[in-house]
Structures are given as C-alpha cells and as structure tokens.
Design a protein around this motif. Structure first.
Motif, PDB file in Angstrom:
ATOM      1  N   HIS A  89      -0.745  25.515  64.933  1.00  0.00           N
ATOM      2  CA  HIS A  89      -2.027  24.905  64.778  1.00  0.00           C
ATOM      3  C   HIS A  89      -2.500  24.880  63.143  1.00  0.00           C
ATOM      4  N   HIS A  91      -5.868  25.870  61.227  1.00  0.00           N
ATOM      5  CA  HIS A  91      -7.266  26.206  61.199  1.00  0.00           C
ATOM      6  C   HIS A  91      -8.378  25.372  60.940  1.00  0.00           C
ATOM      7  N   GLU A  98      -3.653  32.677  55.917  1.00  0.00           N
ATOM      8  CA  GLU A  98      -3.247  33.838  56.862  1.00  0.00           C
ATOM      9  C   GLU A  98      -1.905  34.341  56.342  1.00  0.00           C
ATOM     10  N   HIS A 137       0.757  25.614  60.919  1.00  0.00           N
ATOM     11  CA  HIS A 137       1.904  27.045  61.015  1.00  0.00           C
ATOM     12  C   HIS A 137       2.226  27.087  62.600  1.00  0.00           C
TER      13      HIS A 137
HETATM   14 FE   FE2 Z   1      -3.408  30.831  62.032  1.00  0.00          FE
END
Ligand code: FE2
Length: 191
Positions: A89, A91, A98, A137
C-alpha cells in the motif's frame, strides 16, 4: 483485549504480538487479483484450498503524532512461482513514512513511488528498514519459515491499497532455479 492504558506488548514471533487490538487475516481468496499466475490461483481455489497468506496484528492510536504498531506474519509458500507477499500500500497521508524491524524469517521489502522509483531491501532478524514518505511498500517471504516483522508508523498514515493494486509493483519475486529472483512485472502499469 488490549488495555488502552497499557503501553507495552510482547513479540511472540510467528504468533505476532500480544496483546494486540485487531487481527487482519489475508487468505488467497482475498488476493486473487494480486498474484501474477491467475491460473495457479484459480486451480488452488477451485480445488477447495484457500491458504492463509499473511496475518497482521495491530495496535492503532488516534491522535496525530501518535504511533501505530503492527506485527506481520507472512506464511511461507508460493502461488505458481511467486512467493507469498503482502498486498502492499501507499499511505493515504503521503507525508508519512514507516519503519520495519525484522523479527524472524527472511524476505524482501519492495518500495516504489508514484514516479516509478523502485527500491528493494532484504529483511531478516534484526534488520531495520526505513520506508520513506511517498513509497508504496510490500513484504515478500522468500524463506522456508514464517517471515515476521514489526511495523511502526504514524497514526494518521492511512492505507491506500487501491493505487498500487491498479498499477502493480514494477518488480515481482519468483523462484528461478531454486532461488528467489527479482524480475520485471509483465503486468506493471505506470501511473
Ligand atoms: Fe504502511
């Protein structure tokens, strides 16, 4: 159930974390449009099997500036030649990054931004992977055991699964000659 006043949880390896707040299970039937070998997907599902690909144990917080914690367990295996992976996904809030911390197993983290920049990193016990803002990612389990990793990300990051589902990642990870190999994704579509 998670005690909201408690700020500790424990890593259980392939059991995820405990306590946790929510548990998301992704079976092959939830990911039938993700794997490259559609014929293999349909053969497995029509034979009555529906393997569990991965589980995410999560503790989410509410206020901006707070951090969520997730623990992902990807089960070993392949669909056709392609190793099990997470959906991946972006963000929703593109300013948020992250951090992934490898707990056990071995695999790869694929990262890709909307301009097509692509990055891949190995993850295993003790690896710390930084996912910069703006990069989708995905984690891929290339090993023979569960790939377990922690994720820490801002509470207002949000998940955009849709964009990367439409384009796919530029590369996929398949077994070639008994080894995990990164190859171009024949179905990749640039935005
Ligand atoms: Fe994430």
């Amino acid at each position: 159930m998670l005690d909201r006043g408690s700020y500790t949880t424990k890593i259980l390896g392939s059991g995820g974390i405990y306590p946790y707040e929510s548990k998301i299970e992704r079976y092959l039937s939830d990911m039938r449009d993700y794997f490259i070998d559609r014929k293999a997907v349909e053969e497995i599902l029509s034979s009555g099997r529906n393997p569990l690909i991965y589980v995410v144990y999560e503790i989410s917080r509410e206020l901006r500036g707070e951090l969520n914690v997730g623990c992902t367990v990807i089960y070993p295996g392949k669909i056709g030649d392609e190793y099990h992976f997470t959906k991946g996904h972006f963000h929703s809030n593109v300013t948020t990054g992250e951090v992934y911390i490898g707990v056990s197993g071995e695999g790869l983290i694929l990262m890709q931004d909307k301009n097509g920049a692509f990055n891949v990193g190995e993850i295993e016990t003790g690896t710390v992977v930084y996912v910069p803002p703006g990069f989708a990612h995905r984690a891929v389990n290339t090993g023979k055991t569960e790939l377990v990793f922690l994720a820490v990300y801002p509470s207002d990051a949000g998940h955009d699964y849709e964009t990367i589902m439409r384009t796919g990642f530029a590369k996929i990870v398949v077994e070639r000659g008994g080894r995990p190999t990164l190859i171009d994704n024949p179905n990749y579509r640039r935005i």
